[in-house]
Design an enzyme around this catalytic site. Structure first.
Site, PDB file in Angstrom:
ATOM      1  N   TYR A   1     -15.564  -1.751   6.691  1.00 11.62           N
ATOM      2  CA  TYR A   1     -14.238  -1.281   7.115  1.00 11.62           C
ATOM      3  C   TYR A   1     -14.042  -1.534   8.612  1.00 11.62           C
ATOM      4  O   TYR A   1     -12.998  -2.034   9.041  1.00 11.62           O
ATOM      5  CB  TYR A   1     -14.100   0.204   6.790  1.00 11.62           C
TER       6      TYR A   1
ATOM      7  N   GLY B   1       0.829  -1.201   0.000  1.00 11.42           N
ATOM      8  CA  GLY B   1       0.000   0.000   0.000  1.00 11.42           C
ATOM      9  C   GLY B   1       0.859   1.245   0.000  1.00 11.42           C
ATOM     10  O   GLY B   1       0.559   2.219   0.695  1.00 11.42           O
TER      11      GLY B   1
END
Length: 340
Positions: free
Chosen positions: A157, A16
């Site tokens: 999430y 990421g």
């Protein structure tokens, strides 16, 4: 006790890395002399990052990968060892999100968020451990304060971040029981000023945002760099994250009331955005390959609480004092709000 190398002797993988926390972490590791392997779905962002690192005198290797595909994640770990001969620190920072009521969420999107944000962490740890079992090293997982406290509009999430904490807590015990010299750190940021909110898909009609206060990505990177050299169990990035966690431990019902009153509107900007507008849920979005987001004028540049977290004795004393202080205020607030 796990012994970790100084950063200038390390080979570090960052999943990421194309934007936000991961991008800044890669630059800071390289500035301190680490050999850095940067991975993400978006190759263009990785290339510009590697160019920046090399222009500053550092060393970086680009390996594009989707963190929800284990074969690609394993290829990152294998590529790091093939290029540099070892792997010392693995930073799992990749994440995606969307904002919606649960009953308005397409189930394929909900599932994909869990695949990237939770299962991707398991894939990263498994790939890294295939090279760390004997030599040792550090696994650093970026969860969130939402791994402790769920918020509206982010059921997938929040579920994934809760899952990360459960996963790494179990993994840490297994490694210790088997005498494997790998540290496992869970870092829980508050709202961080990154392009995360630009990248998120939203069904709210407006671009989403984090619940203030915002913190600079440097606050999280400080915690990452610390954990890469000092075995650390848990760290909060941003004092608001620690305060919210303490409050939830004292009174979950009060936190529910706070979120009912403020947690919905505080996540909305006034900038229109539709579900059909650009987002990175399934594909990389290269136009936001940068460290900071749109809230730099609101973001706190440092966190005293995070600095204290790097000093174990001070952390225990401050946590005890904060708990007593919150407890003293709590009864008064509960009575005023008739939550008791």
């Amino acid at each position: 006790m796990v012994q970790l190398k100084p950063i200038h002797e390390q080979v570090v993988v960052i999943m990421g890395a194309s934007s936000g926390i991961g991008r800044l972490a890669a630059k800071r590791f390289a500035e301190r002399g680490a050999k850095v392997v940067v991975a993400a779905r978006g190759e263009a962002g990785l290339r510009t990052l590697a160019d920046e690192i090399r222009m500053a005198g550092g060393e970086a290797t680009v390996i594009p990968a989707d963190t929800s595909d284990f074969s690609q994640v394993q290829a990152v770990a294998d590529g790091a060892v093939e290029r540099y001969g070892r792997l010392d620190t693995w930073v799992q920072a990749a994440a995606v999100a969307h904002y919606a009521y649960f009953w308005e969420t397409p189930m394929e999107e909900w599932r994909h968020i869990v695949e990237v944000d939770l299962i991707g962490n398991a894939y990263g740890a498994r790939a890294a451990l295939s090279h760390m079992m004997e030599r040792g090293g550090a696994l650093i997982h970026i969860s969130s304060v939402l791994g402790r406290i769920s918020v509206p509009y982010q059921s997938a999430y929040s579920a994934a971040k809760h899952g990360i904490i459960g996963f790494v807590d179990s993994l840490r015990l297994e490694l210790r029981h088997a005498n494997i010299p790998v540290s496992v750190t869970n870092i829980m940021p508050a709202a961080i000023n990154t392009p995360f909110f630009n990248n998120a898909k939203t069904y709210l009609g407006v671009k989403p945002m984090g619940t203030p206060p915002f913190y600079s990505p440097q606050v999280v990177v400080d915690a990452i760099l610390h954990a890469a050299e000092h075995p650390t169990r848990d760290m909060f990035a941003g004092g608001a994250a620690r305060a919210f966690d303490l409050l939830d431990r004292l009174s979950p019902r009060l936190v529910d009331e706070l979120l009912l009153r403020t947690g919905f509107e505080s996540q909305k900007t006034k900038e229109p955005k539709l579900p059909t507008d650009s987002h990175n849920l399934f594909e990389p979005l290269d136009k936001y390959d940068q460290v900071e987001g749109d809230f730099s004028n609101q973001a706190l540049s440092h966190s005293i609480a995070t600095q204290i977290d790097m000093q174990p004795v001070s952390r225990r004393l401050v946590t005890a004092a904060a708990t007593l202080g919150l407890a003293a205020v709590l009864g008064r607030v509960l009575r005023d709000w008739e939550v008791v």
